[in-house]
Design a protein around this motif. Structure first.
Motif, PDB file in Angstrom:
ATOM      1  N   UNK A   1       0.844  -1.208   0.000  1.00 53.86           N
ATOM      2  CA  UNK A   1       0.000   0.000   0.000  1.00 53.86           C
ATOM      3  C   UNK A   1       0.872   1.248   0.000  1.00 53.86           C
ATOM      4  N   UNK A   2       1.958   1.209   0.774  1.00 57.24           N
ATOM      5  CA  UNK A   2       2.879   2.343   0.830  1.00 57.24           C
ATOM      6  C   UNK A   2       3.563   2.554  -0.520  1.00 57.24           C
ATOM      7  N   UNK A   3       3.942   1.465  -1.177  1.00 57.19           N
ATOM      8  CA  UNK A   3       4.537   1.567  -2.517  1.00 57.19           C
ATOM      9  C   UNK A   3       3.564   2.270  -3.463  1.00 57.19           C
ATOM     10  N   UNK A   4       2.290   1.862  -3.408  1.00 52.51           N
ATOM     11  CA  UNK A   4       1.276   2.464  -4.290  1.00 52.51           C
ATOM     12  C   UNK A   4       1.087   3.948  -3.986  1.00 52.51           C
ATOM     13  N   UNK A   5       1.037   4.307  -2.706  1.00 55.05           N
ATOM     14  CA  UNK A   5       0.861   5.716  -2.315  1.00 55.05           C
ATOM     15  C   UNK A   5       2.002   6.575  -2.846  1.00 55.05           C
ATOM     16  N   UNK A   6       3.230   6.085  -2.656  1.00 53.26           N
ATOM     17  CA  UNK A   6       4.396   6.846  -3.110  1.00 53.26           C
ATOM     18  C   UNK A   6       4.468   6.890  -4.632  1.00 53.26           C
ATOM     19  N   UNK A   7       4.162   5.768  -5.265  1.00 51.13           N
ATOM     20  CA  UNK A   7       4.203   5.722  -6.731  1.00 51.13           C
ATOM     21  C   UNK A   7       3.222   6.724  -7.330  1.00 51.13           C
ATOM     22  N   UNK A   8       2.078   6.906  -6.675  1.00 52.25           N
ATOM     23  CA  UNK A   8       1.084   7.869  -7.162  1.00 52.25           C
ATOM     24  C   UNK A   8       1.649   9.291  -7.122  1.00 52.25           C
ATOM     25  N   UNK A   9       2.331   9.626  -6.029  1.00 52.67           N
ATOM     26  CA  UNK A   9       2.914  10.966  -5.883  1.00 52.67           C
ATOM     27  C   UNK A   9       4.038  11.179  -6.897  1.00 52.67           C
ATOM     28  N   UNK A  10       4.939  10.206  -6.965  1.00 56.37           N
ATOM     29  CA  UNK A  10       6.109  10.353  -7.838  1.00 56.37           C
ATOM     30  C   UNK A  10       5.717  10.370  -9.310  1.00 56.37           C
ATOM     31  N   UNK A  11       4.799   9.518  -9.707  1.00 58.37           N
ATOM     32  CA  UNK A  11       4.413   9.461 -11.122  1.00 58.37           C
ATOM     33  C   UNK A  11       3.617  10.695 -11.530  1.00 58.37           C
ATOM     34  N   UNK A  12       2.863  11.245 -10.594  1.00 62.80           N
ATOM     35  CA  UNK A  12       2.116  12.476 -10.904  1.00 62.80           C
ATOM     36  C   UNK A  12       3.096  13.626 -11.166  1.00 62.80           C
ATOM     37  N   UNK A  13       4.158  13.663 -10.402  1.00 59.33           N
ATOM     38  CA  UNK A  13       5.187  14.695 -10.595  1.00 59.33           C
ATOM     39  C   UNK A  13       5.813  14.589 -11.981  1.00 59.33           C
ATOM     40  N   UNK A  14       5.895  13.382 -12.503  1.00 61.34           N
ATOM     41  CA  UNK A  14       6.541  13.116 -13.782  1.00 61.34           C
ATOM     42  C   UNK A  14       5.551  13.112 -14.944  1.00 61.34           C
ATOM     43  N   UNK A  15       4.253  13.064 -14.631  1.00 58.33           N
ATOM     44  CA  UNK A  15       3.246  12.982 -15.698  1.00 58.33           C
ATOM     45  C   UNK A  15       3.133  11.597 -16.287  1.00 58.33           C
TER      46      UNK A  15
END
Length: 668
Positions: free
Chosen positions: A465-479
């Motif tokens: 769940x933590x991986x998914x939460x962080x991936x959402x933030x990081x990927x949004x920053x990158x588009x």
């Protein structure tokens, strides 16, 4: 002319390779590998080459092999890579070198249309689920125009389609020379062309299947081939152990039952009570599956004693004996009609072979082998060697004689030490010459590595769940432009579902999860990214996506790995290998689990930088990489990327990544 001189000239500026591809750039590593291959060809010995991403290993082995004028066998890991090698790289080089070379592509029989089984399918009253009369008619229409019968040519046919087993043959059900379509058989045509060719492209699965049973034609090719090259050789050991042991599935038993019923009702109705005979084999197969009980899909049951762990001994033995008896009964029935059609002769052979396999699993296992049961929709009984070393030494290197004299094994990842022990030991190649060629990429400039310091432990349910939460933030920053690689299918589902939920309302990024569409379509959609006016993408994948996926340019600039990819300790094969090392006084963790993790981590990280102009970030969501002593060995296996010290540094780096498209044409 001297071969080494010709090869050196080919890789020079303005040489033949500059004519083969407009993107050719002279690379010292590529020439170094090519000259090592040249020497192995001239002197006749096995050579193992680890050629890091960007070296251009395909041309490094193809150029000296083609210029040698010798007959060549090329084997690669997958049918897709096989098609690429045969359809793109080989023709390009043959044309540039101006060589009168005949090339041939040879796959396993399951890749080719079987004309006889296609006609049998048309006569079936009930088609399997997922197969319509219309889709079968499309295959029949295509069969009128195809020359090769290679199903890869049929547009829109998914590799997982239930149509494929209906219109292809297997070693079990092929009628051979007794088949009414024998003269027009696509498999035989492919084999004839291979026997007449100067360069034959096969895959590892076909090679080992042939090595195990000596029936598909590769064994006939080997004595007349002086050079054999294995690309993507890191898969050799795991591919080989699949074929060099015994396996039996309830699916095989049910497929046989279906084929026997179809042939019986079409060709000998009323002569045998086919419903009763088939009913007995089907019931026996299903009872064997039920005997294993309910388990999580993918569960492997250890089988170190008389029966698999957790199963009642008497029930299991009885179920196997009933299967054995039902197939002996099928043999008797088929024997009475064997003169009516060749189908019944082959069915009799299949029944006898399946009965023999069942009997093998009734008896005690072979020494040096490990047994287990895979539990899923089907049941798979496996008896496997721990590695392929003895087969390589006896059936390959030891049987060269006047035949194969040069064996080349190459991949981007073959180990984490100078001797490449991870690959050479299980493959019986300890005495082979070894070469390691580094990547031409400037990883310190092009890539960065971040290991989050405070993360749930890998075994904690909150980790995914933590991986998914962080991936959402990081990927949004990158588009988008993000690939999340998971070590388990359970993590794949958890992370995939959590990311889909995170972007469901905003809809600013599209989340692609392995299994939602065919692999090829998934990769094509991910490569498009937002370049065609669509949404940026996050791809969540596992297993086969850790390697062989090439997404150059800015379509992929962030790779997230959920955990260090250690082999599962409860896997029967891993467990047996660990016990063998213990018995030798060695450390299973140091000598097996750690090298396995290093190579897998290296493979996953290799998805990030594919060209000299690529830029990106690798995130490994496992603090053990930074906190544990063995983390240093794993970090050493990775390319020398810049280390990011904080999440803010990560966000800044992601924000600065260029959006300039760098989708250049690859140099092989």
């Amino acid at each position: 002319m001297n071969l080494a001189f010709e090869v050196e000239e080919a890789f020079s500026s303005g040489g033949i390779l500059s004519r083969a591809t407009e993107y050719f750039v002279p690379r010292s590593g590529q020439k170094e590998m090519a000259l090592a291959v040249t020497h192995a060809i001239e002197e006749g010995y096995p050579l193992v080459v680890e050629a890091s991403t960007g070296v251009g290993k395909t041309f490094s082995y193809l150029v000296p092999a083609l210029l040698s004028g010798e007959r060549i066998l090329l084997s690669t890991a997958t049918k897709a890579l096989q098609d690429q090698l045969f359809g793109r790289d080989l023709p390009r080089l043959v044309e540039a070198l101006e060589l009168p070379v005949r090339t041939a592509l040879l796959k396993g029989r399951g890749s080719y249309l079987c004309l006889h089984r296609m006609k049998m399918a048309r006569q079936e009253t009930y088609l399997p689920e997922g197969v319509s009369a219309r889709s079968l008619a499309r295959v029949e229409q295509w069969s009128q125009v195809t020359r090769t019968g290679d199903l890869a040519e049929l547009p829109g046919l998914d590799e997982r389609s239930p149509m494929i087993p209906l219109v292809t043959s297997t070693r079990d059900n092929c009628l051979g020379s007794q088949c009414p379509e024998f003269r027009a058989c696509h498999v035989n045509l492919a084999r004839r062309e291979a026997m007449a060719a100067d360069v034959v492209v096969i895959n590892h699965h076909l090679f080992f299947a042939d090595l195990a049973v000596r029936e598909s034609g590769v064994a006939e090719l080997l004595p007349s081939v002086r050079i054999a090259i294995f690309d993507e050789a890191h898969q050799l050991n795991e591919t080989g152990v699949q074929f060099l042991g015994n396996n039996l599935t309830t699916g095989q038993l049910l497929d046989f039952s279906r084929d026997m019923l179809a042939a019986g009702l079409q060709l000998a109705r009323g002569l045998v009570d086919w419903q009763e005979i088939v009913g007995a084999t089907e019931r026996a197969a299903r009872e064997l599956r039920l005997c294993a009980g309910k388990h999580y899909p993918g569960t492997k049951l250890r089988w170190t004693g008389e029966v698999p762990e957790g199963l009642p001994a008497s029930d299991w033995q009885h179920a196997l004996e009933v299967v054995h008896a039902s197939f002996l009964q099928a043999c008797v029935a088929l024997d009475t009609v064997s003169e009516i059609a060749p189908d019944f002769v082959r069915l009799h052979e299949r029944a006898a072979q399946l009965a023999a396999r069942v009997e093998c699993f009734v008896n005690v296992g072979e020494p040096g082998f490990v047994r287990w049961v895979d539990v899923g929709t089907q049941l798979r009984l496996v008896e496997s060697p721990l590695d392929i070393s003895s087969a390589v030494k006896s059936k390959m290197l030891g049987s060269s004689g006047e035949g194969v004299k040069t064996w080349i094994f190459t991949s981007a990842t073959l180990g984490d030490d100078d001797k490449l022990s991870w690959f050479t030991q299980p493959c019986g190649l300890e005495d082979a010459d070894v070469l390691r060629v580094g990547s031409p990429f400037d990883y310190e400039r092009q890539a960065a590595l971040y290991v989050p310091p405070s993360f749930p432990k890998p075994g904690d349910p909150a980790h995914s769940i933590k991986v998914a939460e962080c991936a959402a933030v990081w990927s949004r920053q990158l588009g988008g432009r993000t690939m999340v690689l998971t070590t388990t299918l359970r993590a794949l589902r958890t992370i995939g579902e959590a990311l889909q939920a995170a972007f469901e309302q905003s809809g600013d990024l599209q989340v692609l999860v392995q299994g939602c569409m065919p692999k090829r379509a998934l990769i094509e959609r991910f490569r498009e990214g937002d370049s065609l006016g669509g949404k940026g993408c996050i791809l969540v994948a596992s297993a086969s996506f850790w390697e062989g996926i090439d997404v150059p340019g800015d379509a992929l600039q962030l790779v997230i790995i959920d955990k260090l990819p250690f082999p599962p300790p409860n896997d029967p094969l891993a467990e047996a290998r660990a016990k063998l090392l213990e018995s030798q006084g060695r450390s299973p963790f140091t000598d097996y689990f750690l090298p396995e993790a290093a190579v897998a981590l290296k493979q996953g990280a290799g998805r990030l930088i594919r060209r000299e102009t690529d830029q990106g970030v690798l995130v490994v969501c496992d603090s053990r990489l930074a906190s544990m002593g063995y983390g240093r060995r794993l970090l050493k296996a990775l390319p020398p990327m810049q280390r990011l010290a904080s999440e803010q540094a990560l966000m800044d780096r992601l924000g600065s990544l260029t959006r300039t498209c760098t989708m250049g044409c690859p140099q092989s």
